[in-house]
Design an enzyme around this catalytic site. Structure first.
Site, mmCIF file in Angstrom:
data_model
loop_
_atom_site.group_PDB
_atom_site.id
_atom_site.type_symbol
_atom_site.label_atom_id
_atom_site.label_comp_id
_atom_site.label_asym_id
_atom_site.label_seq_id
_atom_site.Cartn_x
_atom_site.Cartn_y
_atom_site.Cartn_z
ATOM 1 N N GLY A 1 61.095 4.555 -27.759
ATOM 2 C CA GLY A 1 61.454 5.631 -27.033
ATOM 3 C C GLY A 1 62.369 4.701 -26.322
ATOM 4 N N HIS B 1 68.622 4.190 -27.016
ATOM 5 C CA HIS B 1 69.937 4.057 -26.528
ATOM 6 C C HIS B 1 71.263 3.749 -27.695
ATOM 7 C CE1 HIS B 1 69.216 -0.111 -27.881
ATOM 8 N NE2 HIS B 1 68.050 0.460 -26.982
ATOM 9 N N HIS C 1 69.451 2.323 -31.033
ATOM 10 C CA HIS C 1 68.593 3.358 -31.734
ATOM 11 C C HIS C 1 69.491 4.006 -33.126
ATOM 12 C CE1 HIS C 1 65.757 2.252 -28.239
ATOM 13 N NE2 HIS C 1 65.050 1.682 -29.629
ATOM 14 N N GLY D 1 66.334 -3.321 -35.706
ATOM 15 C CA GLY D 1 67.521 -4.152 -34.943
ATOM 16 C C GLY D 1 67.357 -5.338 -34.843
ATOM 17 N N GLN D 2 68.872 -6.064 -35.360
ATOM 18 C CA GLN D 2 68.267 -7.408 -34.963
ATOM 19 C C GLN D 2 68.320 -8.471 -34.109
ATOM 20 O OE1 GLN D 2 71.834 -10.233 -37.596
ATOM 21 N NE2 GLN D 2 71.461 -11.765 -35.688
ATOM 22 N N SER E 1 66.798 -1.100 -24.082
ATOM 23 C CA SER E 1 65.777 0.048 -23.201
ATOM 24 C C SER E 1 64.755 -1.419 -22.351
ATOM 25 C CB SER E 1 64.787 0.299 -23.835
ATOM 26 O OG SER E 1 64.738 0.674 -25.152
#
Ligand code: PAF
Length: 283
Positions: A33, A36, A39, A149-150, A188
């Site tokens: 969650g 941003h 995501h 994500g990288q 985040s």
């Protein structure tokens, strides 16, 4: 219409089964969650490449150390739901902790070769918690493709290895890091930064870019590349280095010279906020 939020494992399984019976390929973006633009990019890629997109939102207690930010980790379900809806999510799986970890649960997943070093040494137990929850989520959602994500490079590599080693029929895709206009990787945790710290946080990407420039200029010795990166960070007020390393991009083992693709990775504290970032170095 807002994307439906489902807290129950049985219901997610049923909805995914129906999608698959209708011939749809299932894409999955696991998250904690506080979504941003990073995501959003993962969800958009899932939307492009698959037909039924599931996002999970679960702040996983087993990947936080006792002194880490589990309690204060941002929980923003309604905003997250808006974002998921806007970028085209079919289903949000948002279980509670008791659903994911019944009191008698006692099985954990380990990927020893990739869970040590880098963040693994600084956050004992972290990757065991990540691997365990992600395998559980894969078993619940049964996705064809999952997107990570990288920015969390070690996590993505470890999950690719886990899926391969355990014959999980899910393709684990690593997607490029999404950055703010000054190069700060989306995270985040960026919201914890004060305005001054936010200004200084650009030192992470500057340090990584410096290594890339040194490599392009012919420097291949890891100790000298790392020295150059550290110099940039040490010139930044308030930045405290947790680690700066260059390792083999596939095995994540230490190297002395960059002869194959390598990953330059760092973790830096700004105040009490720990930020990570990385770039691939191609000799
Ligand atoms: O990257 C994250 O947000 C988490 O580590 C993940 C993969 C959702 C597992 O809890």
């Amino acid at each position: 219409m807002l994307t439906p939020v489902v807290p129950s494992i049985a219901e997610v399984r049923q909805l995914v089964r129906e999608a698959r019976q209708a011939g749809r390929r299932v894409g999955f973006v696991p998250t904690m969650g506080a979504l941003h633009a990073g995501h959003a990019a993962l969800i958009r890629q899932a939307r492009l490449e698959t037909d039924f997109v599931v996002v999970s939102i679960f702040v996983n207690p087993t990947q936080f150390g006792p002194t880490e930010d589990f309690g204060k980790y941002p929980r923003t379900l309604e905003d997250d739901r808006q974002l998921c809806t806007a970028v085209g999510t079919d289903l949000i799986f948002a279980p509670d902790a008791a659903t994911m970890y019944p009191p008698d649960a006692s099985t954990f997943v380990e990927v020893p070769a990739l869970q040590t070093g880098l963040c693994g040494d600084r956050r004992p137990g972290h990757f065991r918690g990540v691997a365990t929850v992600v395998l559980k989520l894969f078993n619940i959602v049964a996705p064809d493709v999952a997107y990570f994500g990288q920015k969390d490079y070690q996590q993505a590599r470890l999950l690719q290895q886990m899926a391969e080693d355990l014959n999980v029929p899910t393709q684990v895709v690593m997607c490029p890091t999404v950055r703010e206009s000054d190069g700060l990787a989306m995270s985040s945790r960026n919201r914890y930064l004060s305005p001054v710290e936010r200004g200084h946080a650009v030192c992470l990407i500057q340090s990584l870019e410096h290594a890339k420039l040194m490599l392009a200029a012919g420097e291949r010795h890891v100790n000298l590349l790392v020295r150059g990166m550290v110099d940039i960070l040490e010139q930044t007020p308030g930045a405290r280095i947790d680690y700066v390393e260059i390792r083999d991009a596939k095995t994540l083992q230490p190297i002395g010279v960059v002869e194959r693709p390598a990953v330059a990775a760092l973790a830096v504290f700004l105040g009490t906020t720990r930020l990570i970032d990385n770039l691939i170095l191609n000799p």
